[in-house]
Every structure is written in structure tokens, then in C-alpha cells.
Design a protein around this motif. Structure first.
Motif, PDB file in Angstrom:
ATOM      1  N   ASN A   3       0.870  -1.187   0.000  1.00 46.87           N
ATOM      2  CA  ASN A   3       0.000   0.000   0.000  1.00 46.87           C
ATOM      3  C   ASN A   3       0.894   1.219   0.000  1.00 46.87           C
ATOM      4  N   PHE A   4       0.557   2.224  -0.768  1.00 50.25           N
ATOM      5  CA  PHE A   4       1.393   3.430  -0.822  1.00 50.25           C
ATOM      6  C   PHE A   4       0.541   4.626  -1.251  1.00 50.25           C
ATOM      7  N   SER A   5       1.116   5.813  -1.036  1.00 52.54           N
ATOM      8  CA  SER A   5       0.486   7.048  -1.517  1.00 52.54           C
ATOM      9  C   SER A   5       1.311   7.602  -2.666  1.00 52.54           C
ATOM     10  N   LEU A   6       0.652   8.135  -3.656  1.00 48.14           N
ATOM     11  CA  LEU A   6       1.331   8.770  -4.791  1.00 48.14           C
ATOM     12  C   LEU A   6       0.904  10.228  -4.851  1.00 48.14           C
ATOM     13  N   THR A   7       1.883  11.116  -4.981  1.00 51.35           N
ATOM     14  CA  THR A   7       1.544  12.545  -5.112  1.00 51.35           C
ATOM     15  C   THR A   7       1.727  12.963  -6.565  1.00 51.35           C
ATOM     16  N   LYS A   8       0.775  13.733  -7.026  1.00 47.59           N
ATOM     17  CA  LYS A   8       0.753  14.086  -8.441  1.00 47.59           C
ATOM     18  C   LYS A   8       1.875  15.072  -8.771  1.00 47.59           C
ATOM     19  N   HIS A   9       2.641  14.788  -9.820  1.00 52.59           N
ATOM     20  CA  HIS A   9       3.677  15.711 -10.289  1.00 52.59           C
ATOM     21  C   HIS A   9       3.110  16.599 -11.399  1.00 52.59           C
ATOM     22  N   GLU A  10       2.434  15.958 -12.366  1.00 47.09           N
ATOM     23  CA  GLU A  10       1.953  16.716 -13.520  1.00 47.09           C
ATOM     24  C   GLU A  10       0.689  16.052 -14.068  1.00 47.09           C
ATOM     25  N   ARG A  52       5.407   4.990 -17.620  1.00 52.15           N
ATOM     26  CA  ARG A  52       6.279   6.140 -17.331  1.00 52.15           C
ATOM     27  C   ARG A  52       6.046   7.228 -18.371  1.00 52.15           C
ATOM     28  N   TRP A  53       6.301   8.460 -17.936  1.00 51.27           N
ATOM     29  CA  TRP A  53       6.224   9.592 -18.868  1.00 51.27           C
ATOM     30  C   TRP A  53       7.198  10.650 -18.370  1.00 51.27           C
ATOM     31  N   ASN A  54       8.011  11.189 -19.265  1.00 46.79           N
ATOM     32  CA  ASN A  54       9.041  12.163 -18.878  1.00 46.79           C
ATOM     33  C   ASN A  54       9.866  11.649 -17.690  1.00 46.79           C
ATOM     34  N   LYS A  55      10.234  10.383 -17.753  1.00 48.84           N
ATOM     35  CA  LYS A  55      11.096   9.726 -16.762  1.00 48.84           C
ATOM     36  C   LYS A  55      10.445   9.587 -15.383  1.00 48.84           C
ATOM     37  N   ARG A  56       9.148   9.746 -15.294  1.00 53.80           N
ATOM     38  CA  ARG A  56       8.466   9.580 -14.010  1.00 53.80           C
ATOM     39  C   ARG A  56       7.434   8.467 -14.097  1.00 53.80           C
TER      40      ARG A  56
END
Ligand SMILES: Cc1cc2nc3c(=O)[nH]c(=O)nc-3n(C[C@H](O)[C@H](O)[C@H](O)COP(=O)(O)OP(=O)(O)OC[C@H]3O[C@@H](n4cnc5c(N)ncnc54)[C@H](O)[C@@H]3O)c2cc1C
Ligand code: FES
Length: 218
Positions: A3-10, A52-56
Motif C-alpha cells: 500500500n502506498f500514496s502517490l503525489t501528483k507531479h503533472e 512512465r512519462w518524462n522519466k516519471r
């Protein structure tokens, strides 16, 4: 599985209803594995293919209902995964045929395995992409008919797009299909994703989501 949280970059808009969401965090995954994302709109988590997109780390999201709308709006998402079996391409020259919502998955497969990628879309995209793009049904069919010299294809998109693509490509090479059908738990517990195949009942969240097309379709 974690389980994890992801924070939006873009948040990158591709069409009126389709977006790429990239994240600040990275998790390890294999091609075509997916995560189950919590929403406040439903008690079941929602599956999204990792890429992945733009190395993320990134997912593509086509808004079709409240959960996908929620995912595009939120800045922090809770999820579990990675789920499913990673796709291991057979040898030889391969190509992924995908819709815009699968662009991050396609980018990942291309970077890891050097395959070709072809994107079929109902409308023009609002960004430049590093893959051939065809817009509309007839150009898409013409593209599929023109593909020669491949040992394998991987098709990822809507049910209808996948079946149409399979029918055109099945006699040209080995064809794999990601069966992205409704899933409730994503971990083999609810039996909600059971699919009849030629080799018996499969649970797409643990045996898939990628199966050989001929296992399911004639
Ligand atoms: C393994 C897997 C990977 C996926 N990867 C992606 C991805 O990378 N990007 C993406 O945009 N979507 C992906 N999906 C589909 C995505 O999970 C659904 O679109 C999402 O759960 C819909 O949630 P919602 O609340 O917006 O819509 P809902 O309110 O749940 O549904 C809206 C309408 O769409 C139908 N529907 C819901 N889910 C599906 C489905 N899986 N297949 C066909 N019809 C459905 C419902 O029956 C309803 O009619 C994936 C699905 C699976 C199983
Ligand atoms: S989604 Fe629950 S068993 Fe596959």
C-alpha cells in the motif's frame, strides 16, 4: 504488493477526456502490471496500468465515470500494487498497439524492450508524442493492415478496439491482448475477474491482464 500514496507531479491533457498523470514517487513494476487506486466514489479500488512519462512513474486516465474523474482531480492518491503478471515479450520484433490512455504503458514497454508503438485515437492529441499516431477508425484499420514483419503484437485499449485489432493481426504474428475488464480486488480474492479461456478459467488480476488472444478468441 504494497500500500502506498502517490503525489501528483503533472497532469497532461491528451484529449477532452484523457490525461496522463505523473507522480513524484517511483515504484518498481513490470510492463502491463497495474495498481488499484482508492477513490471516494466507490468502495472498490480502480485498476490502472503502470507506465512512465518524462522519466516519471505515470498512468493514463480516460474519464468514463466518477472514479476516473476523481483520480484526475486529486493531488494525493492511495493505492496498492503492483498487481498482475508482467508481460514478457517473446523474442523477435514486436509492436504495441494502444489507445492514448495507454501512452505511459507504451513508453515503458518501448524503453525496456525497444518495440515499436502505434497509437490509434478517436481524436487529435493536444501534445506531440514520440510514436506514430493515427486518428479515426478507417486510418487505424489501414495501419493495422499495413503492419508486416513482426513476430509479436501487444494490444491494449478498449474491448472493441482490442477485438477489431486482434481480428486484423491474428494471422500475421503472435498476438497478446491486455484484458482490462472490471476488477474489484486486484489480488485474486473476489473471483470477480474470472474469464473462460481455452485452457480453463483464468483470473485476470493474477493470471493476466495479458493473455494470448487465441486463448480467448477464435
Ligand atoms: C488491469 C486494468 C488496467 C486498466 N488500466 C487503465 C488505464 O491505464 N487507463 C484507464 O483510463 N483505464 C484503465 N482501466 C479501466 C479503469 O480501471 C476503469 O475505466 C475505471 O475503473 C472506471 O471507473 P469509474 O468510476 O470512472 O467508472 P465506473 O462508474 O466504474 O464505470 C463507468 C462505465 O464504464 C464501465 N466500466 C467500468 N470499468 C470498466 C472496464 N474495466 N472495462 C470496461 N468497462 C468498464 C461501467 O460498466 C460503466 O458503464 C484498466 C482496467 C483494468 C482491469
Ligand atoms: S479482481 Fe478480485 S479476483 Fe480478480
Amino acid at each position: 504488493m504494497e500500500n502506498f500514496s502517490l503525489t501528483k507531479h503533472e497532469l497532461i491533457q491528451l484529449t477532452e477526456d484523457t490525461f496522463i498523470v505523473s507522480f513524484n514517487e517511483w515504484i518498481e513494476f513490470e510492463p502491463t502490471q497495474f495498481i488499484m487506486i482508492e477513490t471516494e466514489t466507490s468502495i472498490v479500488r480502480k485498476p490502472f496500468g503502470l507506465g512512465r512519462w518524462n522519466k516519471r512513474l505515470a498512468i493514463g486516465v480516460q474519464i468514463i465515470g466518477p472514479g476516473t474523474g476523481y483520480i484526475v482531480q486529486q493531488n494525493v492518491l492511495n493505492a496498492h500494487g503492483p498487481c498482475g503478471r508482467g508481460f514478457v515479450p517473446p523474442g523477435g520484433k514486436g509492436a504495441m498497439i494502444a489507445t492514448p490512455a495507454c501512452l505511459p504503458m507504451a513508453m515503458d514497454l518501448k524503453e525496456r524492450h525497444g518495440c515499436d508503438v502505434f497509437i490509434g485515437s478517436a481524436e487529435e492529441l493536444s501534445i506531440e508524442i514520440p510514436f506514430p499516431l493515427v486518428v479515426g477508425d478507417e486510418p487505424f484499420l489501414n495501419l493495422l493492415r499495413s503492419l508486416r514483419g513482426y513476430n509479436w503484437f501487444l494490444i491494449v485499449g478498449s474491448d472493441q478496439m482490442e477485438k477489431v485489432s486482434y481480428d486484423v493481426l491474428k494471422d500475421k504474428a503472435e498476438v497478446f491482448v491486455s484484458f482490462n475488464e472490471y476488477m474489484a480486488c486486484g489480488i485474486g480474492a473476489c473471483k470477480g475477474c474470472a474469464k473462460e479461456t481455452r485452457t480453463g478459467l483464468k483470473h485476470l488480476c493474477i493470471d493476466g491482464p495479458v493473455l494470448r488472444g487465441e486463448e480467448v478468441w477464435s
